[in-house]
Scaffold this motif. Structure first.
Motif: not given
Length: 267
Positions: A200-226
């Motif tokens: 799954p993918v999730g962002t803590h409710p206290d930290h939404r709206g700051h691009g953290h979820g996008r960074d988590a997604v892109l990090g996982a995608c990049a790791a899979l691509a590698r």
């Protein structure tokens, strides 16, 4: 009709089912109701019950009951009708949804569509870091905060990582500048030249709206691509506008709309 045998596998016995699902995973986006990563995420439970159908000892389909939903992926060219006929025994009242099989008499659910979205490998920039054993508690904290009713625990994280699917998982964690765990993503590898999955993918409710979820997604995608994934897919409810916007912001595009099958309602 072909002769089928249905087997229930314990978590330790799921290796052949995972290998078959990897072989059946296409390059672009998952085609059935189940990716090997779905099984991997299910294996956080030490009593997970995975199903495999065989014909002459060769796997032709794999699946599991995900709450009231029977989720199945079959081998390319498999006799879906025969598998669906056998699976009806599992679909007792209460198990009223099926993803991946044309159950006789059931209809497509037009009210709760899913979007299958896909990401093509490309250079990315991300603050995400890999999740190690020392990060497990923070990974769990994000999951439990992001999803109401989550039963994820550090022990279940360890169970997932020890399972036959543990080697397929890549996990990322994003922290705030002050070090608080903000977002996390788990990605699943299906083999070189095959489509990976986010689940799954999730962002803590206290930290939404700051691009953290996008960074988590892109990090996982990049790791899979590698590792050699040809693409990365995610499946999300079409009505979850926040999730759809997140994945679009990370470069995902909609491949298709997907519908479960549901037991026909009495007239």
């Amino acid at each position: 009709m072909i002769s089928l045998a249905r087997h229930r596998l314990t978590p330790a016995e799921t290796g052949p089912a995972l290998r078959a699902l990897c072989e059946w995973t296409p390059a672009d986006a998952p085609g059935g109701g189940l990716h090997p990563g779905d099984v991997g995420w299910q294996l956080r439970f030490d009593d997970a019950d995975i199903l495999v159908w065989t014909h002459e000892e060769t796997p032709v389909a794999a699946g599991f009951l995900d709450g009231p939903v029977l989720r199945v992926t079959a081998a390319p060219g498999a006799d879906l009708g025969a598998i669906a006929a056998d699976a009806e025994e599992l679909l007792e009242p209460g198990n009223d949804r099926c993803d991946g099989l044309p159950v006789p008499g059931w209809e497509l659910d037009r009210e709760q569509p899913w979007l299958v979205m896909s990401w093509t490998p490309r250079p990315v920039s991300s603050r995400a870091e890999p999740v190690g054993a020392g990060d497990a508690a923070d990974r769990v904290l994000v999951q439990r905060s992001a999803f109401a009713g989550s039963t994820f625990t550090v022990e279940r994280w360890r169970t997932m990582k020890r399972s036959p699917a543990g080697g397929l998982a890549v996990e990322t964690l994003v922290r705030t500048p002050s070090g608080e765990p903000a977002a996390a993503a788990t990605g699943w590898f299906a083999g070189v030249g095959r489509c990976g999955l986010l689940e799954p993918v999730g962002t803590h409710p206290d930290h939404r709206g700051h691009g953290h979820g996008r960074d988590a997604v892109l990090g996982a995608c990049a790791a899979l691509a590698r590792r050699g994934a040809s693409a990365v897919a995610v499946v999300t409810p079409a009505t979850n506008e926040a999730a759809v916007a997140l994945y679009r912001s990370a470069g995902f595009t909609v491949v298709r709309e997907h519908h479960d099958r549901v037991r026909a309602r009495p007239a």
